[in-house]
Design a protein around this motif. Structure first.
Motif, PDB file in Angstrom:
ATOM      1  N   TYR A  71      19.686  13.289  37.821  1.00 17.24           N
ATOM      2  CA  TYR A  71      19.160  13.108  36.462  1.00 17.24           C
ATOM      3  C   TYR A  71      20.216  13.422  35.407  1.00 17.24           C
ATOM      4  N   TYR A  81      19.054   6.482  31.085  1.00 18.13           N
ATOM      5  CA  TYR A  81      17.663   6.589  31.556  1.00 18.13           C
ATOM      6  C   TYR A  81      16.714   5.676  30.757  1.00 18.13           C
ATOM      7  N   TYR A 135       8.394   0.725  32.366  1.00 16.45           N
ATOM      8  CA  TYR A 135       7.784   2.058  32.521  1.00 16.45           C
ATOM      9  C   TYR A 135       6.994   2.388  31.261  1.00 16.45           C
ATOM     10  N   ALA A 182       8.700  18.685  32.326  1.00 18.26           N
ATOM     11  CA  ALA A 182       9.553  17.594  32.829  1.00 18.26           C
ATOM     12  C   ALA A 182       9.719  16.566  31.718  1.00 18.26           C
ATOM     13  N   GLY A 232      12.271  15.293  30.293  1.00 20.18           N
ATOM     14  CA  GLY A 232      13.325  14.281  30.367  1.00 20.18           C
ATOM     15  C   GLY A 232      14.021  14.129  29.024  1.00 20.18           C
ATOM     16  N   ASP A 256      12.547  21.168  31.335  1.00 20.04           N
ATOM     17  CA  ASP A 256      13.073  20.231  32.337  1.00 20.04           C
ATOM     18  C   ASP A 256      14.149  20.974  33.127  1.00 20.04           C
ATOM     19  N   GLY A 257      14.409  20.481  34.344  1.00 17.39           N
ATOM     20  CA  GLY A 257      15.436  21.108  35.175  1.00 17.39           C
ATOM     21  C   GLY A 257      16.822  20.575  34.890  1.00 17.39           C
ATOM     22  N   SER A 258      16.906  19.411  34.266  1.00 14.83           N
ATOM     23  CA  SER A 258      18.214  18.768  34.082  1.00 14.83           C
ATOM     24  C   SER A 258      18.759  19.025  32.683  1.00 14.83           C
ATOM     25  N   CYS A 262      14.188  24.720  33.344  1.00 14.38           N
ATOM     26  CA  CYS A 262      13.315  25.401  34.304  1.00 14.38           C
ATOM     27  C   CYS A 262      13.239  24.587  35.581  1.00 14.38           C
ATOM     28  N   LEU A 272      11.077  23.516  38.090  1.00 12.12           N
ATOM     29  CA  LEU A 272       9.617  23.441  38.180  1.00 12.12           C
ATOM     30  C   LEU A 272       9.145  23.508  39.626  1.00 12.12           C
ATOM     31  N   VAL A 278       4.441  13.979  32.746  1.00 13.91           N
ATOM     32  CA  VAL A 278       4.410  12.512  32.795  1.00 13.91           C
ATOM     33  C   VAL A 278       5.603  11.994  33.596  1.00 13.91           C
ATOM     34  N   GLY A 279       5.313  11.193  34.617  1.00 17.07           N
ATOM     35  CA  GLY A 279       6.378  10.525  35.372  1.00 17.07           C
ATOM     36  C   GLY A 279       7.130  11.416  36.341  1.00 17.07           C
ATOM     37  N   GLN A 331      10.045  14.877  43.603  1.00 13.80           N
ATOM     38  CA  GLN A 331      10.313  15.370  42.239  1.00 13.80           C
ATOM     39  C   GLN A 331       9.641  16.731  42.061  1.00 13.80           C
TER      40      GLN A 331
HETATM   41  C1  LIG Z   1      11.080  10.263  35.643  1.00 17.07           C
HETATM   42  S1  LIG Z   1      11.639  11.551  34.608  1.00 17.07           S
HETATM   43  C2  LIG Z   1      10.280  11.676  33.469  1.00 17.07           C
HETATM   44  C3  LIG Z   1      10.731  12.188  32.140  1.00 17.07           C
HETATM   45  C4  LIG Z   1       9.713  12.034  31.014  1.00 17.07           C
HETATM   46  N1  LIG Z   1       8.547  12.835  31.238  1.00 17.07           N
HETATM   47  C5  LIG Z   1       9.366  10.573  30.859  1.00 17.07           C
HETATM   48  O1  LIG Z   1       8.211  10.208  31.110  1.00 17.07           O
HETATM   49  O2  LIG Z   1      10.249   9.806  30.462  1.00 17.07           O
HETATM   50  C6  LIG Z   1      11.397  13.003  35.619  1.00 17.07           C
HETATM   51  C7  LIG Z   1      11.974  14.271  34.989  1.00 17.07           C
HETATM   52  O3  LIG Z   1      11.590  15.361  35.820  1.00 17.07           O
HETATM   53  C8  LIG Z   1      12.685  16.240  35.938  1.00 17.07           C
HETATM   54  N2  LIG Z   1      12.533  16.932  37.234  1.00 17.07           N
HETATM   55  C9  LIG Z   1      12.363  16.365  38.454  1.00 17.07           C
HETATM   56  N3  LIG Z   1      12.197  17.320  39.398  1.00 17.07           N
HETATM   57  C10 LIG Z   1      12.268  18.512  38.745  1.00 17.07           C
HETATM   58  C11 LIG Z   1      12.153  19.870  39.144  1.00 17.07           C
HETATM   59  N4  LIG Z   1      11.910  20.211  40.426  1.00 17.07           N
HETATM   60  N5  LIG Z   1      12.282  20.842  38.208  1.00 17.07           N
HETATM   61  C12 LIG Z   1      12.524  20.515  36.915  1.00 17.07           C
HETATM   62  N6  LIG Z   1      12.622  19.249  36.467  1.00 17.07           N
HETATM   63  C13 LIG Z   1      12.493  18.264  37.365  1.00 17.07           C
HETATM   64  C14 LIG Z   1      13.924  15.378  35.858  1.00 17.07           C
HETATM   65  O4  LIG Z   1      15.045  16.113  35.432  1.00 17.07           O
HETATM   66  C15 LIG Z   1      13.475  14.300  34.876  1.00 17.07           C
HETATM   67  O5  LIG Z   1      13.862  14.623  33.571  1.00 17.07           O
END
Ligand SMILES: C[S@@+](CC[C@H](N)C(=O)[O-])C[C@H]1O[C@@H](n2cnc3c(N)ncnc32)[C@H](O)[C@@H]1O
Length: 244
Positions: free
Chosen positions: A40, A47, A56, A83, A85, A105-107, A126, A128, A146-147, A153
């Motif tokens: 990510y 993205y 999406y 999350a 993003g 978010d983790g990233s 964080c 998650l 969301v997502g 994930q």
């Molecule tokens: C598909 S994106 C969705 C982002 C936003 N909610 C959207 O709908 O555009 C998934 C997000 O989840 C975060 N993510 C995935 N696994 C994670 C975890 N274990 N801990 C923290 N963040 C996580 C990713 O960094 C990414 O930003």
């Protein structure tokens, strides 16, 4: 309730559909959380363009679903975007009158893009599902994921945590997908949602199934020869008498 697709987000892309499908397929099949987040980090600059190619729509759909339960004082509602993003969910909620956003978010790469939107008053990193959310109990009027609730994930173990940080009487909006490699995750998530309801911790407000959730990353992921996968939005309300 079934919903027709919305128009795709208005962001142009330079990448072709097969290129985006390959890239997203890689993220869906990774099982190592650290590797996921590194992915990510590098995906962050492209993205939004890439998810536009996939049509999406989860951020718009979730924002509409949540907005439907807040008629008054929408600008005062404190929202936690889990999350988050690059911040697409806050962007959609802002268009509906929401103004107060915290994001997790983790990233770091994704968080940096969210920060540039200037919509969030607070953004934190964080991991998650592996640590407690960095928030006190019963603080948020609304929490969304969301997502990000899908295989590989964010683990479903985050769901009791998001319930903890929601105010009694507050709302939770969660999405997941129906693609073939996510069916086991979705079924486990459904069991947990039902279990929390049976324990009287929240009540179901709405379940919205969306047939054309986003373009499939491969023929195997879709059902019945469709180019799209379906998805679902769950809206719950935390029970007022309980503070967990
Ligand atoms: C598909 S994106 C969705 C982002 C936003 N909610 C959207 O709908 O555009 C998934 C997000 O989840 C975060 N993510 C995935 N696994 C994670 C975890 N274990 N801990 C923290 N963040 C996580 C990713 O960094 C990414 O930003």
């Amino acid at each position: 309730m079934k919903t027709a697709p919305l128009p795709a987000m208005a962001v142009s892309s330079s990448r072709s559909l097969p290129e985006v499908q390959r890239r997203v397929s890689a993220v869906h099949h990774s099982t190592d959380p650290e590797e996921q987040l590194r992915f990510y980090d590098t995906w962050a600059p492209e993205y939004e363009q890439d998810v536009t190619v996939l049509c999406y729509q989860a951020p718009q759909l979730a924002a509409s679903c949540l907005a439907s339960v807040f008629q008054e004082s929408i600008a005062d509602v404190l929202v936690l975007d889990v999350a988050c993003g690059t911040g697409l969910v806050a962007q959609e909620l802002q268009a509906k009158g929401f103004r107060r956003f915290h994001g997790l978010d983790g990233s770091q790469g994704m968080l940096e893009h969210a920060r540039r939107k200037g919509l969030y008053q607070e953004l934190k990193q964080c991991m998650l599902g592996q640590e407690a959310l960095p928030a006190s109990s019963g603080v948020y009027d609304a929490v969304l994921i969301v997502g990000a609730l899908s295989e590989g994930q964010v683990p479903i173990s985050v769901i009791p945590e998001v319930l903890r940080v929601t105010k009694p009487g507050g709302f939770l909006c969660l999405t997941t997908r129906d693609n073939q490699s996510n069916l086991r995750y979705k079924s486990q998530m459904q069991q947990l949602l039902d279990d929390l309801e049976q324990r009287g911790l929240w009540e179901k407000v709405k379940v919205q199934e969306v047939e054309q959730w986003e373009r499939a990353t491969s023929q195997q992921e879709a059902k019945g020869g469709s180019d799209y996968i379906s998805g679902v939005i769950y809206l719950y309300r935390k029970t007022s008498r309980i503070s967990c």
